[in-house]
Structure formats: structure tokens, C-alpha cells
Design a protein around this motif. Structure first.
Motif, PDB file in Angstrom:
ATOM      1  N   ALA A   1     -61.221  36.155 101.093  1.00 37.16           N
ATOM      2  CA  ALA A   1     -60.427  35.528 102.154  1.00 37.16           C
ATOM      3  C   ALA A   1     -60.215  36.499 103.318  1.00 37.16           C
ATOM      4  O   ALA A   1     -60.345  36.126 104.492  1.00 37.16           O
ATOM      5  N   LEU A   2     -59.905  37.754 103.006  1.00 34.82           N
ATOM      6  CA  LEU A   2     -59.719  38.745 104.070  1.00 34.82           C
ATOM      7  C   LEU A   2     -61.018  39.026 104.804  1.00 34.82           C
ATOM      8  O   LEU A   2     -61.018  39.278 106.019  1.00 34.82           O
ATOM      9  N   SER A   3     -62.144  38.953 104.100  1.00 34.70           N
ATOM     10  CA  SER A   3     -63.438  39.270 104.717  1.00 34.70           C
ATOM     11  C   SER A   3     -63.870  38.229 105.736  1.00 34.70           C
ATOM     12  O   SER A   3     -64.766  38.494 106.540  1.00 34.70           O
ATOM     13  N   VAL A   4     -63.259  37.051 105.701  1.00 35.39           N
ATOM     14  CA  VAL A   4     -63.569  36.053 106.721  1.00 35.39           C
ATOM     15  C   VAL A   4     -63.266  36.609 108.115  1.00 35.39           C
ATOM     16  O   VAL A   4     -63.950  36.295 109.090  1.00 35.39           O
ATOM     17  N   PHE A   5     -62.255  37.465 108.198  1.00 37.49           N
ATOM     18  CA  PHE A   5     -61.899  38.104 109.464  1.00 37.49           C
ATOM     19  C   PHE A   5     -62.101  39.612 109.375  1.00 37.49           C
ATOM     20  O   PHE A   5     -61.266  40.394 109.853  1.00 37.49           O
ATOM     21  N   ASP A   6     -63.209  40.017 108.751  1.00 37.72           N
ATOM     22  CA  ASP A   6     -63.444  41.458 108.573  1.00 37.72           C
ATOM     23  C   ASP A   6     -63.621  42.191 109.891  1.00 37.72           C
ATOM     24  O   ASP A   6     -63.121  43.309 110.060  1.00 37.72           O
ATOM     25  N   ARG A   7     -64.297  41.579 110.868  1.00 42.37           N
ATOM     26  CA  ARG A   7     -64.483  42.263 112.163  1.00 42.37           C
ATOM     27  C   ARG A   7     -63.163  42.439 112.891  1.00 42.37           C
ATOM     28  O   ARG A   7     -62.942  43.444 113.571  1.00 42.37           O
TER      29      ARG A   7
ATOM     30  N   GLY B   1     -62.277  46.337 107.219  1.00 46.15           N
ATOM     31  CA  GLY B   1     -62.671  44.960 106.940  1.00 46.15           C
ATOM     32  C   GLY B   1     -64.079  44.845 106.413  1.00 46.15           C
ATOM     33  O   GLY B   1     -64.303  44.408 105.275  1.00 46.15           O
ATOM     34  N   SER B   2     -65.061  45.223 107.222  1.00 43.48           N
ATOM     35  CA  SER B   2     -66.464  45.057 106.846  1.00 43.48           C
ATOM     36  C   SER B   2     -66.972  46.162 105.939  1.00 43.48           C
ATOM     37  O   SER B   2     -67.954  45.969 105.214  1.00 43.48           O
ATOM     38  N   GLY B   3     -66.316  47.336 105.953  1.00 39.57           N
ATOM     39  CA  GLY B   3     -66.805  48.455 105.165  1.00 39.57           C
ATOM     40  C   GLY B   3     -66.065  48.689 103.865  1.00 39.57           C
ATOM     41  O   GLY B   3     -66.510  49.492 103.040  1.00 39.57           O
ATOM     42  N   PHE B   4     -64.944  47.979 103.642  1.00 37.02           N
ATOM     43  CA  PHE B   4     -64.190  48.185 102.405  1.00 37.02           C
ATOM     44  C   PHE B   4     -63.783  46.865 101.751  1.00 37.02           C
ATOM     45  O   PHE B   4     -64.132  46.608 100.593  1.00 37.02           O
ATOM     46  N   PHE B   5     -63.071  45.986 102.468  1.00 39.19           N
ATOM     47  CA  PHE B   5     -62.650  44.723 101.872  1.00 39.19           C
ATOM     48  C   PHE B   5     -63.848  43.850 101.506  1.00 39.19           C
ATOM     49  O   PHE B   5     -63.861  43.221 100.438  1.00 39.19           O
TER      50      PHE B   5
END
Length: 553
Positions: A32-38, A148-152
Motif C-alpha cells: 500500500a505504501l509503495s503505491v506512492f513510493d516516489r 519509498g522505492s528503495g526500501f518499502f
């Protein structure tokens, strides 16, 4: 063993859900968090708080940045055992350059692959990676973690367990079992349509928890099933069944040679040096061809293969902003003179289906409403699993207390750690991100350490405070960690204001939603946590009063 098929399905649903629910909770929550990773990346790295940028000029921005790139010392050391002889200090022969961006990326990711002299596997490359500001080509620090993109995002599909791709295998197995749990759940709940509209928060805790478990499971059932299935399909050919690269290795090589003959895209270098024509002109020609076919002309992926060689070619791929399918519409040019080699034909029905399923799972398209539906679907999955944990413990803890068993206490401590502890760890890495000095060496590593340390402390706290569960009472760690979530969420917003000056009034006035949205989400989470903590406190006081009355009676 079971009197009916439905009882067998109930056993399967309960125990598979309990054992693997801890993994699936992480997959749902961080998915869910990765949807807004950027957007989380921009919040975490203030230097990237600029508007999203298109693919910049190759000649003015990209080529100078590529020519400065070299593999890191860590990459060289990792490659050393796979080389016969000494490693070079500078890598000259470029196998490929590539640049990738999306409509949500303010920065540009660059990748460079180099051939290694005397490598045991001549086709194995050593890679370099960097991130640049696409406006001027300046390099951003590599030790600043893209949270966001590199951890979550890697946590979502691989739990950051990289050894032998262990995390990907664990998540994949859990997703496979989840499909079975979903089917068994449908069999268990014969009145599934009624449960779509049933939630009785005023009832006894066990009833209301089960209602919420059923409701979140039923409402998002298509979402849960589809994303478990597509996640398995995405990794099937790469990790789970890599037939082309293992069992059929020779056939795979033959296929690549035949494909090179058919497409005109050389698989290997010619060994003859050649120059590089204007890549910007090739990009402009590709955009004209897309526009002639009524397609958006944004460039998402630019690849140069066999750089500096007569067999070199340039591939320009269209960004996926206007369609669900992830990749496609590639146009390829001979790098030495810019002549068109090939324009990818329309995909076959099977390939279109694969692109559609992959794109729908990874959602690189431009559709904000659907993106938020993904978030709510992922969070609904997390709530479904969390309420399943609570129901399991609540149903058994009194029985375990009478038996003197510690089973319910152990499961409850793990549930607290997985539910509230995971949220605390997430807030912990955001707070560490704002507190750690910008120039701290290995800053990204320290942020990761903060995440795991907070999660470990949550486990210790849940275990230490779980003694009442062994007596049939509630674990106060639920309430205490929920209050901690509220405090830490507000602290993260305040620290963002203090350290960057980007408070909510400023970001909202500028319409800069990537940062404003994260702050608003954190404050909303704090409000939900406060309400939940107060409810838990009221229920705990009521139970304590009832327990005292029973003791006096």
C-alpha cells in the motif's frame, strides 16, 4: 479428522492464515505504501522536491553523466571472485547505458553495464548506478536512501532478504497459500453477500472483530485475489521457474541468436569501433512516430546497447502514463548513423495479456483515483489480517489461561509486533530520516538500522507487557503502541517542517502534493491512532472494573 468439507476449509483458513499472516501483513502494508513510493522518496530526500521532469537531452545531460560513471568499490569487490586475474581500476568497454523515469519522478535513474576482462562468464557484466537531477545532470548522493522505492517497495515483495532471493521465495509461497486461504474463506462464509453489509461495532469485541475481518476480506476480495495471482505471475519466469536460463540454457542462447537475426538487433558486439550519432534526433523521430499513431510521446526508458561498437543500437521506449500495460512501443535505431532498424510490432494476445497484468500490478499509469483504490485495497488486506490475529487470540486466551498455556500470549505478542510494531518501525525510519545529519557517511544504512531497531523494540515491549494475556486479559501493549503511533506520526510531520521549512501551509499553497500528501496522511494516521487508543483504553478500564467486581463477589 473433519466432519465436513467446510470444517476442513476452516482449519486451512485459520492455521495457514496464522502462520503466514505475518508475512502477508508486511506484503499488504508496504505494498500500500509503495503505491506512492516516489512521493515518499521526495519527502525523504528534500533535494528532490522539484516537479517531475521529462527525459532530458542525451547530448547535453545524459552523455556527460554516463561518461562519469564507474562501478562502486563494493561492486568491484563482489565481482573479483568471478574474474581470472586482477580487476582493472577503470572500466572502458561499455556494454549498455540506460535511463529510466516515470511521470512521477523528479530525478532520473541511470544504469551502466561494463564488460569485465577475463571474467569467468564473458557475458556477466559489472554494473554502476547513479541518480541525477535531470535539469542539469548533477549527481545526487548515493547514500541517501530512497525510502519509498528503495526500501518499502523491496520490503513488499522480498522482505529485504536478498540471500538466494530468500525473501522473494517466502513472499511467493505466502501469496500462493493466500490464494488457498481466500478460497477456503469463501467456502467458510456461505452468507458472503450479507457479510458485505455487516459490521456491528457495538457488539461484543469478538463479534465486532469478526465482522470487521469478514467485511475487509469480502470488500477487497477481488483485489486480494488478483494481486496475489499477478504477483506470482510477475516473478514466475524470473525467479520461481527460470527455465530459459537454467534447464534450457543452450536453447535460450539459440533463441537469442535467432531473435537477433530476425529483428536486426545484434546480440553481441562486432569488435569494431564506431561513433555515436545524435541520440536526441533518434528520440525526436521516435516521438514523431508515436504521435503519428495517436500515442503519447513521453519517453520512459532509453537504452544504448554495445556502446562504441559497430553493432551498437539505441532503443527508445514510450512511458506508461496513458495505458495500463507496463512496457511496449519500442523503436530501435543504429547508433552509428541513426538509421531506423525496427519498430516493435503489435504484441501477440498472450504478450498483451502479460503486459496488462504486469502493468496493472505495478501501476505506472497516470490515474490518481485508481492509485488511491490500490492503497485502500492494500490497507483493507492489512486490516483483514490484523483482525484475524486478534480474533484468534481473543477466542483462545481464556481457554489458554485456564490451561496455564502461554500460546495465546506468544501469538498476541507477535500480532502486536506485526500490526502496531510495523507501523512504529515505518514512522521510526521517517523520523530518523529527518534527524540524521545530511552529510553522515552511510546515512541510508543508519536509516535502515533505525527501522529494524524500532521494530525490535516493539517486539520486546509486546512480549514484556503481554503477561495479562496469560490471565485471559488484554495486552496493554496494543494501547501503548497505538498512542506511540499517534505521537510519532505528529513528530514526523513536525520534523519535516523544522528541518526543511516545508510545513503544510506552504506545501498546500504551492500545490506540492507529494510532500503535502505525505504529511496529511501522517496526520490522518495520528487521528485514527488516537481514536483507537482511546477506545482500547475505555475497553480496558471497563474490563478491569468488571474483573474487580467479580473478584469481590
Amino acid at each position: 479428522m473433519f466432519n465436513s468439507f467446510r470444517q476442513a476449509m476452516a482449519w486451512l483458513h485459520t492455521w495457514f492464515g496464522l502462520v503466514l499472516g505475518f508475512v502477508l501483513m508486511a506484503a499488504f502494508f508496504f505494498g500500500a505504501l509503495s503505491v506512492f513510493d516516489r512521493e515518499i522518496d521526495r519527502w525523504a530526500i528534500p533535494a528532490t522536491r522539484i516537479e517531475a521532469q521529462p527525459m532530458p537531452s542525451f547530448e547535453k545531460v545524459l552523455r556527460p553523466a554516463f561518461e562519469r560513471m564507474q562501478p562502486t568499490k563494493d561492486a568491484i569487490e563482489a565481482m573479483r571472485p568471478r574474474v581470472n586475474g586482477p580487476m582493472p581500476t577503470h572500466f572502458e568497454k561499455v556494454a549498455s547505458w540506460s535511463a529510466y523515469t516515470t511521470h512521477r519522478d523528479p530525478v532520473l535513474a541511470l544504469y551502466a553495464g561494463y564488460q569485465v576482462p577475463n571474467a569467468k562468464d564473458p557475458e556477466e557484466l559489472i554494473w554502476a548506478y547513479t541518480t541525477i537531477d535531470p535539469r542539469d545532470g548533477s549527481v545526487l548522493p548515493d547514500d541517501h536512501l530512497k525510502i519509498g522505492s528503495g526500501f518499502f517497495f523491496p520490503l513488499h515483495y522480498g522482505l529485504t532478504l536478498d540471500w538466494k532471493n530468500l525473501g522473494i521465495w517466502i513472499v511467493g509461497f505466502s501469496a500462493l497459500v493466500m490464494l488457498a486461504a481466500l478460497i477456503s474463506g469463501v467456502v467458510m462464509h456461505r452468507k458472503i453477500f450479507r457479510e458485505f453489509f455487516t459490521f456491528r461495532p457495538g457488539k461484543a469485541r469478538l463479534r465486532s472483530v469478526l465482522d470487521l475481518h469478514n467485511l475487509t476480506g469480502v470488500v477487497a476480495l477481488p483485489f486480494h485475489f488478483f494481486f496475489a495471482l499477478t504477483g506470482l505471475l510477475i516473478f514466475a519466469g524470473t525467479y520461481y521457474f527460470p527455465v530459459g536460463h537454467t534447464q534450457l540454457h543452450d536453447l535460450h542462447d539459440l533463441h537469442e541468436r535467432m531473435e537477433a537475426q530476425e529483428t536486426g538487433l545484434p546480440h553481441q558486439r562486432a569488435g569494431v569501433a564506431a561513433g555515436l550519432a545524435s541520440v536526441d534526433a533518434m528520440v525526436a523521430q521516435a516521438q514523431q512516430r508515436w504521435q503519428a499513431n495517436d500515442k503519447a510521446g513521453d519517453v520512459g526508458f532509453l537504452v544504448l546497447q554495445h556502446v562504441g561498437d559497430a553493432n551498437g543500437y539505441v532503443s527508445v521506449y514510450r512511458a506508461g502514463t496513458d495505458r495500463i500495460a507496463l512496457v511496449g512501443d519500442g523503436i530501435h535505431f543504429k547508433s552509428s548513423d541513426g538509421k531506423l532498424i525496427r519498430e516493435d510490432p503489435a504484441a501477440t494476445p498472450v504478450a498483451r495479456m502479460a503486459e496488462f497484468l504486469t502493468g496493472l500490478h505495478l501501476q505506472h499509469f497516470r490515474h490518481w483515483l485508481l492509485r488511491w483504490l490500490y492503497v485502500f485495497g492494500g490497507l483493507a488486506g492489512a486490516v483483514c489480517i490484523a483482525t484475524g490475529f486478534i480474533f484468534f487470540v481473543e477466542k483462545r486466551k481464556r481457554q489458554h489461561a485456564l490451561q496455564g498455556s502461554q500460546g495465546a500470549r506468544i501469538v498476541d505478542a507477535l500480532a502486536v509486533t506485526t500490526v502496531t510494531g510495523m507501523v512504529l518501525a515505518t514512522l521510526g525510519i521517517l523520523i530518523a530520516n529527518r534527524l540524521l545529519p545530511e552529510a553522515l557517511p552511510g546515512r541510508g544504512d543508519w536509516e535502515r538500522y533505525a527501522f529494524w531497531a524500532v521494530w525490535a523494540l516493539a517486539l520486546v515491549h509486546a512480549g514484556v507487557r503481554g503477561a495479562p494475556v496469560a490471565r485471559g486479559l488484554a495486552n496493554p501493549a496494543w494501547r501503548e503502541q497505538t498512542w506511540a503511533i499517534a505521537v510519532m506520526a505528529v513528530a514526523a510531520v513536525a520534523l519535516n517542517w523544522i528541518t526543511t521549512g516545508d510545513h503544510l501551509l506552504r506545501t498546500l499553497a504551492r500545490g506540492y502534493w507529494p510532500v503535502a500528501g505525505i504529511d496529511l496522511f501522517l496526520l490522518g494516521s495520528a487521528c485514527v491512532a488516537m481514536i483507537a487508543a482511546r477506545k482500547l483504553g475505555q475497553r480496558a478500564h471497563a474490563k478491569q472494573a468488571a474483573h474487580r467486581e467479580n473478584a469481590h463477589a
